[in-house]
Design an enzyme around this catalytic site. Sequence first.
Site, short mmCIF file in Angstrom:
data_model
loop_
_atom_site.label_atom_id
_atom_site.label_comp_id
_atom_site.label_asym_id
_atom_site.label_seq_id
_atom_site.Cartn_x
_atom_site.Cartn_y
_atom_site.Cartn_z
N HIS A 1 24.74 -45.08 -10.95
CA HIS A 1 25.81 -44.09 -10.85
C HIS A 1 26.87 -44.63 -9.90
CE1 HIS A 1 27.73 -40.27 -9.65
NE2 HIS A 1 27.14 -39.70 -10.69
N ASP B 1 18.27 -44.20 -4.78
CA ASP B 1 19.02 -43.05 -5.29
C ASP B 1 18.03 -42.20 -6.09
OD1 ASP B 1 20.54 -41.21 -6.67
OD2 ASP B 1 21.93 -42.66 -7.53
N GLN C 1 18.13 -38.01 -9.50
CA GLN C 1 17.53 -37.58 -10.76
C GLN C 1 16.00 -37.50 -10.69
OE1 GLN C 1 19.35 -36.39 -13.09
NE2 GLN C 1 21.30 -37.08 -12.23
N LYS D 1 20.77 -30.34 -8.27
CA LYS D 1 20.07 -30.88 -9.44
C LYS D 1 18.61 -30.43 -9.48
CE LYS D 1 23.03 -34.99 -9.65
NZ LYS D 1 23.77 -34.65 -10.87
N CYS E 1 29.82 -41.03 -14.96
CA CYS E 1 29.95 -41.74 -13.67
C CYS E 1 29.11 -43.01 -13.66
CB CYS E 1 29.57 -40.83 -12.50
SG CYS E 1 30.68 -39.43 -12.27
#
Length: 425
Positions: A139, A216, A219, A242, A382
């Site tokens: 991303h 990261d 998700q 999220k 993104c």
Amino acid sequence: MVTSKEVTPAPFTTYLNGQSIQDVRADFPILTATVHGKPLVYLDSTASSQKPSSVIDAMSFYYQNYHANVHRGVYSISEEATAAMEKARLKLARFINARQSKQVIFTRNTSESINLVAYTWGQANIKAGDLIILTEMEHHSNLVPWQLLAQRTGAQLEFIPVTDDGLLQLDIYEQLLQRQPRLVAFTQMSNVLGTINPAQEMIAQAHAVGAVVVLDAAQSVPHLPIDVQALDVDFLCFSAHKMLGPTGIGALYGRRTLLEAMPPFMGGGDMIRSVKLRESTWNDLPWKFEAGTPAIAEAIGFGAAVDYLNTLGMDHVHQYEEEITRYALERLQEVPGLKVYGPEAALRGGVISFTMAEIHPHDLASILDQQVGVAIRAGHHCAQPLMDRYDLPATARASFYVYTLKEEIDILIQGLLKAQEIFRL
């Protein structure tokens, strides 16, 4: 021309930790909404999840009953607000199995968490010629901060390529590690391909050559059981919105020794121990990195979201998403001219990006919204370098969560066939 046909909904038998998905859905007020006269089918949870009543109610209760600034007041409602916010931090720490709650720093979102590391740890530890390893599937939030750091310091960026099937080329990663990188940063789960990367193995390989790792987890934390101690990760970044929580708040987990050595990110109230006209000293963790009045209601909502996910059980969440994703992949094969990107269901989370011959993803998303009430995402998500890797301007993306029904996948398929009728394909 492809003719749309009625599809008999799949029998609904799936439960999440003893609760039917219909019961779970009843906790989300927005899922009773209609769009264009049709029931809303929300398939954009990768961008932002919907919120259960318990999260909404927790934030409203704070504003109605004990709103006050935290950490500074000695009166009762200020102390109550402080306790509620710090309890939320403790919930997050336990959710990801951090050793101490002081290792969890509240930020605005995953992007700010990554930027915090880039501007504090990065500025203090990265120098000209140092190697930073990233991947082609990142991303923008896990690309641009490192690009800026490289521009400021003279560091070099290298990238792990992505295969046609949406997997990282780990043999290239092993070759890059031989160049003794200072930092490795990658996503645990791709927001485009759904690919779940072998984070624990990759982290161990990075540590073996002395690199620090930033993961990261925007998700992955909402969808997978996460244990930062088992991962042995140095920094982990994620967002509330999220994972059933509010917008405007996220978290950074960090290894304590690294956090204590890092300078502050921003100056202001609450991040100081003492201030004189020409110098200051810093507060303890985690408040050293939390300048100014924090997002108190959002932190409380974040904690309520964790409570809700704990009730469902993250193992159950992941198992259900695997089932719904596998079903969606099977149904999408029935649509002529549709191409799916990314790996098989066992190697991905609940997100599927696809293209349909001669229909632009934006047109497709608009038709699905207007014709059948389905909300999907269309664009580069993104992740423009990943789009370039597949020579695509954009994809359509459907994503799922704990409230997604198999019947909603059937409606998506009907909408895709309807789009083909409209375009006379």
